[in-house]
Motif scaffolding. Structure first.
Motif, PDB file in Angstrom:
ATOM      1  N   UNK A 405       0.839  -1.194   0.000  1.00  0.00           N
ATOM      2  CA  UNK A 405       0.000   0.000   0.000  1.00  0.00           C
ATOM      3  C   UNK A 405       0.873   1.241   0.000  1.00  0.00           C
ATOM      4  N   UNK A 406       0.337   2.326  -0.555  1.00  0.00           N
ATOM      5  CA  UNK A 406       1.084   3.576  -0.603  1.00  0.00           C
ATOM      6  C   UNK A 406       0.457   4.618   0.316  1.00  0.00           C
ATOM      7  N   UNK A 407      -0.550   4.256   1.065  1.00  0.00           N
ATOM      8  CA  UNK A 407      -1.214   5.192   1.965  1.00  0.00           C
ATOM      9  C   UNK A 407      -1.827   4.422   3.121  1.00  0.00           C
ATOM     10  N   UNK A 408      -1.792   5.013   4.310  1.00  0.00           N
ATOM     11  CA  UNK A 408      -2.319   4.340   5.503  1.00  0.00           C
ATOM     12  C   UNK A 408      -3.817   4.056   5.413  1.00  0.00           C
ATOM     13  N   UNK A 409      -4.522   4.812   4.595  1.00  0.00           N
ATOM     14  CA  UNK A 409      -5.973   4.647   4.508  1.00  0.00           C
ATOM     15  C   UNK A 409      -6.361   3.485   3.588  1.00  0.00           C
ATOM     16  N   UNK A 410      -5.432   3.012   2.759  1.00  0.00           N
ATOM     17  CA  UNK A 410      -5.759   1.960   1.786  1.00  0.00           C
ATOM     18  C   UNK A 410      -6.362   0.712   2.411  1.00  0.00           C
ATOM     19  N   UNK A 411      -5.851   0.207   3.540  1.00  0.00           N
ATOM     20  CA  UNK A 411      -6.452  -1.020   4.096  1.00  0.00           C
ATOM     21  C   UNK A 411      -7.941  -0.879   4.399  1.00  0.00           C
ATOM     22  N   UNK A 412      -8.366   0.267   4.964  1.00  0.00           N
ATOM     23  CA  UNK A 412      -9.788   0.397   5.278  1.00  0.00           C
ATOM     24  C   UNK A 412     -10.602   0.628   4.006  1.00  0.00           C
ATOM     25  N   UNK A 413      -9.994   1.270   2.994  1.00  0.00           N
ATOM     26  CA  UNK A 413     -10.687   1.389   1.709  1.00  0.00           C
ATOM     27  C   UNK A 413     -10.832   0.015   1.052  1.00  0.00           C
TER      28      UNK A 413
END
Length: 906
Positions: A405-413
């Motif tokens: 992932x390239x952003x911390x928010x990606x997992x929840x997205x």
């Protein structure tokens, strides 16, 4: 990859085309019945295991390779089925045409010869694909996939709309909002101070700016408010056109982008001269200092007290722009994150239920890392999880450790994405090809989904557009789209947060490629959706890349944006035979080659931002074309436009001079937003059979329309059969009589009517020949008049006439707006008294005449609360609001004298 919906779709399409061949009594392809049955059976077997395969592909490269083979096969069989359908349509169109020819015997022979060849070619392809699928099925058995009856367990259902999705108050946000509003409303020594809001992505910079931008205290401070999303590139022309569009957002006419930045800046300067302006530059990633200096000079003559707000992730960018003040945005506390999640996911539930979910909810809230966007996304996801166990599954999900992932928010997205119905997943990933930070036309997006075949209707009662809206609302409810709004011309727009867009690109990195400065032209050869946005790639490198794209034959969408396309590139594009979408937005394009007629699979052709002056006749060979966006410079449509029997949307400019009568044969046409009416061409009667038309429509009269024959033409248009809910009738340097306007008789569901430049003073909303107990314009909510010139009195109805006394006129009318009526003195009391729900009257752009003698030299905005019993026929005081019953405007001056606190100004 999401093959579940793709495999399901191609199986359905194959069955449907066979059924169509039978029902239409057209035996185009024979001798492959066994192969078709075999393909259908094998697709059903594969569909049972494809979900397990997609789950395991991240750990097994062989499974990933098998899925890629399956994907290629699915697209190939879809192309063959599409070719089959295309030949059926072509046969039907050409058969109709041949019947009208004298020499039809010879042509029928030619047609039959072509059909034999086509039948053979399609049959050969089906047999080869059957063999290919057999190998894929055999390989499947090696992996021992677990069958699943997985269907879309979380199918989206409409929910009650609320205000929480874009604005959930927190203490930190409230404090920052107050500071920003104070700075905006405070006069400083600096003539145009620049206020910066700096912070990480998803921290709430845009939300904070929106809250202040739309606050009532800020609203009354500024004459003009402008919101521009700048994005990753600081393009001076794009920003200038965006400002112009914002300044003209209330206009019902078409907005035309300027080709030269200097012209655009001069128009901006003239419009905001001596005005108090608020300009928000949102999401600025970098600065082109030359373009910025030009824009600053353009705003140098605004009124004192004007402000500029800049949101950015980089403090260096803010310094380059010359920011002199700052409002800081803080991360949310874990408790604030839980409040945001709770207000979305548990909206409307009892306090006891909230307490039940609180322990696991607070654990989930910690994963937001203080980012409001993360909290909103998780709240949107958990809204669809109704049990505590399901919340615990989210909290413990392995997707929180998502690799690469390239952003911390990606997992929840990713959690929200995994929870989507399979058809919605494809629609979302396709959005990766759209320009980042751009405003999205929702109808246009849905048309692209339809063009790609992402929306299938198995139920005849469902329309693809309706299903598309349901998909869109589902994605909005999950937090994938934001800032959904409706413009004055009826267009629904939205935006995608840049982090969400990055996530879509992460998911679609193998099939959605934007070719620009950051991409090498030889690095993407198996792309399905391609956007070309950079002028600096180099002609040689680009042509080489397009040749490799042509050889793979996989590309289905091409989006070209301001790259200086030449004729050689165009001809090469016209050989990408599997294209479904071709969008060219390039002012340098003057001519479209006839080879565009070779794109037999094309569904959407968009050349609206070009300088094309004509369309080639060969465009009429595109029998699958559903959407055609023309530019404003095109003066005529091809004579054989009727051959585009599948066309559902046609956008043309209002100044188009020649629309052939054959347009009346396009009975599938649903959207014709602009139609310029003339006497010898573009007649109103050409619309007679287009009874699927709906939505917004602008009719512009280009010639004098007052004869009895013109009235008959208007009647023949049969507008009462068309589901137009927003209608604009406008003059183009001419006039139309009251009889012509009333003969149009719009659909009873019409909710908005705009009459612009029509010199009729006795618009009753009433047909003199109607029954005495009739209801005229039963659902009209907004009535607007513009450009009435020297009109002094708007004639009233005659209450002595029985039909006028008994008829119900505009019972749902809520708003009356009068623009540019410089000498208007009298409004029709009797007529508007029948509009029992009328609660506001607006006068805009009144330059002179009796009304401008009011204090402050501005026209009044009069707000009417709900009607109450009153002995006075004119006014009644209800609290601090003025109750106004449409009496003469001259008398209005006296009524308003000394009551300035109750007047709201436009």
């Amino acid at each position: 990859m999401n093959l579940d919906s793709l495999v399901s779709k191609v199986g359905y399409q194959l069955t449907a085309v066979v059924r169509k061949q039978v029902t239409d009594h057209l035996t185009l392809v024979t001798g492959v019945e066994k192969e078709i049955q075999n393909i259908s059976t094998n697709l059903r077997k594969i569909q049972q295991v494809v979900h397990d395969a997609e789950t395991r592909q991240t750990k097994d490269s062989n499974i990933k390779e098998w899925l890629e083979k399956l994907e290629d096969f699915s697209y190939e069989i879809e192309d063959v089925v599409d070719e089959w359908n295309t030949e059926i349509r072509r046969y039907q169109v050409e058969a109709d045409e041949f019947v009208e020819k004298v020499w039809c015997c010879f042509l029928s022979y030619v047609l039959c010869f072509n059909l034999v060849k086509t039948r053979h070619d399609i049959g050969v392809k089906i047999k080869k694909l059957n063999e290919k699928l057999e190998l894929i099925v055999k390989e499947k058995d090696k992996y021992n996939f677990l069958p699943s009856v997985k269907v879309d367990s979380k199918e989206w259902k409409p929910m009650e709309s609320t205000s929480f999705s874009d604005n959930i108050s927190t203490s930190a946000q409230d404090e920052a909002k107050k500071k920003l509003i104070h700075k905006l409303c405070t006069i400083t020594k600096n003539p145009i101070p620049i206020i910066k809001i700096v912070g990480a992505g998803g921290i709430g910079k845009t939300t904070l700016s929106q809250l202040a931008f739309n606050d009532k205290k800020v609203e009354v401070q500024f004459d003009k408010k402008i919101w521009i999303c700048v994005g990753e590139s600081f393009d001076g022309l794009k920003i200038a056109n965006g400002i112009l569009k914002s300044l003209n957002k209330d206009s019902k006419d078409e907005f035309k982008d300027e080709s030269h930045v200097e012209i655009a800046l001069k128009k901006i300067h003239k419009t905001i001269l001596k005005k108090k302006v608020l300009l928000v530059l949102d999401d600025v990633w970098m600065v082109n200092e030359v373009d910025w200096e030009k824009l600053k000079r353009c705003t140098s003559d605004v009124a004192f007290g004007s402000k500029i707000v800049v949101t950015t992730r980089s403090d260096d960018v803010a310094k380059t722009l010359g920011a002199t003040d700052e409002v800081s945005v803080k991360l949310l506390t874990n408790d604030d994150c839980w409040r945001v999640i709770k207000n979305i996911a548990l909206w409307g539930t009892s306090e006891d239920i909230c307490k039940k979910f609180e322990p696991v909810g607070k654990q989930i809230a910690e994963k937001c890392k203080g980012l409001p966007l993360a909290a909103k996304a998780l709240g949107s996801l958990l809204r669809f999880r109704g049990t505590k166990k399901e919340w615990e599954e989210v909290q413990k999900s392995k997707l929180w450790q998502l690799a690469g992932v390239v952003d911390d928010i990606f997992p929840l997205l990713q959690l929200s994405y995994t929870d989507l119905p399979s058809a919605m997943k494809r629609c979302f990933v396709f959005c990766a090809i759209l320009p980042k930070d751009d405003e999205i036309d929702v109808d246009d997006l849905i048309r692209m989904w339809i063009a790609q075949g992402y929306i299938i209707t198995e139920n005849r009662g469902d329309k693809m557009e309706q299903i598309g809206i349901r998909y869109f609302r589902g994605l909005v409810s999950r937090g994938f789209f934001q800032e959904v709004s409706k413009e004055s011309n009826g267009i629904l727009t939205c935006k995608m947060h840049d982090i969400v867009h990055d996530f879509a690109q992460y998911l679609g990195k193998e099939e959605c490629v934007t070719l620009g400065e950051a991409k090498e032209a030889d690095s993407c050869k198996d792309v399905r959706h391609l956007a070309i946005t950079c002028k600096d790639i180099g002609v040689g490198a680009l042509i080489s890349f397009l040749l490799s794209v042509y050889q793979t034959g996989k590309t289905r969408s091409i989006f070209i944006r301001s790259m200086g396309i030449n004729e050689r590139m165009l001809r090469l594009l016209c050989h990408l035979k599997h294209l479904r979408i071709l969008r060219i937005h390039d002012k340098g394009l003057k001519k479209l080659p006839k080879e565009v007629g070779n794109l037999s699979h094309l569904r959407l052709l968009d050349v609206k931002r070009t300088e094309l002056e004509e369309l080639p006749d060969k465009i009429c060979d595109l029998h699958n074309l559903q959407v055609l966006y023309c530019c404003v410079y095109i003066r005529k449509l091809p004579l054989n436009i009727w051959r585009l029997m599948n066309l559902r949307t046609l956008h043309v400019g209002s100044s188009i001079m020649e629309i052939p009568q054959s347009i009346e044969r396009l009975t599938n046409l649903q959207h014709l937003p602009v139609y310029g009416v003339g006497k010898n061409s573009n007649k109103l009667s050409y619309l007679r059979n287009l009874n699927q038309l709906r939505g917004h429509m602008l009719i512009r009269f280009r010639e004098e329309m007052s004869r009895q024959t013109d009235v008959e033409e208007a009647k023949m248009a049969e507008f009462e059969k068309k589901k137009i809910d927003s209608l604009v009738l406008s003059l183009f340097g001419s006039n139309a009589s009251k009889e012509v306007i009333e003969a149009l008789k719009p659909h009873p569901n019409l909710s908005e009517l705009v009459l612009s430049g029509l010199s009729i003073s006795d618009f009753f909303g009433l047909d003199e020949t109607a029954d005495k107990n009739c209801t005229c314009y039963p659902n009209l909510k907004t009535l607007e008049f513009s450009c009435w010139g020297d009109l002094v009195k708007w004639d009233d109805i005659d209450v002595l006439k029985e039909i006028h006394l008994s008829a119900i006129i505009m019972p749902c009318l809520e708003k009356l707006q009068v623009n540019y009526a410089d000498r208007l003195e009298v409004l029709p009391y009797n007529l508007l008294s029948k509009a029992t729900k009328l609660h506001s009257i607006e006068f805009n752009e009144i330059k002179y005449g009796p009304i401008t003698s009011l204090s402050s030299n501005k026209p009044p905005f009069v707000r009417l609360p709900k009607r109450t019993t009153s002995a006075s026929p004119f006014t009644n005081n209800c609290g601090d609001e003025l109750f106004f019953r449409c009496h003469p405007v001259v008398e209005l001056q006296t009524k308003l004298k000394g009551r300035g606190k109750n007047i709201k100004y436009i």
